[in-house]
Design a protein around this motif. Structure first.
Motif, short mmCIF file in Angstrom:
data_model
loop_
_atom_site.label_atom_id
_atom_site.label_comp_id
_atom_site.label_asym_id
_atom_site.label_seq_id
_atom_site.Cartn_x
_atom_site.Cartn_y
_atom_site.Cartn_z
N GLU A 27 0.83 -1.21 0.00
CA GLU A 27 0.00 0.00 0.00
C GLU A 27 0.86 1.25 0.00
N LYS A 28 1.91 1.24 0.80
CA LYS A 28 2.82 2.39 0.88
C LYS A 28 3.43 2.71 -0.48
N HIS A 29 3.68 1.66 -1.27
CA HIS A 29 4.31 1.83 -2.58
C HIS A 29 3.29 1.71 -3.71
N LYS A 30 2.01 1.93 -3.36
CA LYS A 30 0.91 1.98 -4.33
C LYS A 30 0.88 0.76 -5.25
N GLY A 31 1.17 -0.41 -4.67
CA GLY A 31 1.10 -1.66 -5.42
C GLY A 31 2.31 -1.96 -6.28
N ASN A 32 3.30 -1.08 -6.29
CA ASN A 32 4.50 -1.30 -7.09
C ASN A 32 5.35 -2.38 -6.41
N GLN A 33 5.33 -3.56 -6.99
CA GLN A 33 6.02 -4.69 -6.38
C GLN A 33 7.53 -4.53 -6.35
N SER A 34 8.08 -3.91 -7.38
CA SER A 34 9.54 -3.70 -7.41
C SER A 34 9.97 -2.80 -6.26
N LYS A 35 9.25 -1.70 -6.06
CA LYS A 35 9.59 -0.78 -4.98
C LYS A 35 9.35 -1.42 -3.61
#
Length: 71
Positions: A41-49
């Protein structure tokens, strides 16, 4: 938040889980799922981040997500 506050809250949570008869593997899986959900959630769903923030490989994150039933 101070580290001691967090440790106290974690100690209380673990105590409640033990008193409630929760098995260790179930507790670990639950905590891991919540942890992953928050980081994603913190990275808006960006799995790499999210994987980078967790210090794990993206494929490892995906495997953990699958095991925890996360998308």
């Amino acid at each position: 938040m101070k580290g001691t506050d967090l440790h106290g809250r974690l100690e209380n949570l673990v105590g409640e889980m033990v008193a409630g008869g929760i098995r260790m593997n179930e507790a670990v899986r639950e905590v891991e799922a919540h942890f992953l959900r928050h980081v994603l959630e913190k990275h808006k769903g960006n799995q790499s981040k999210a994987a980078r923030a967790l210090g794990i490989h993206r494929n490892t994150l995906r495997n953990k997500m699958r095991r925890c039933g996360l998308r």
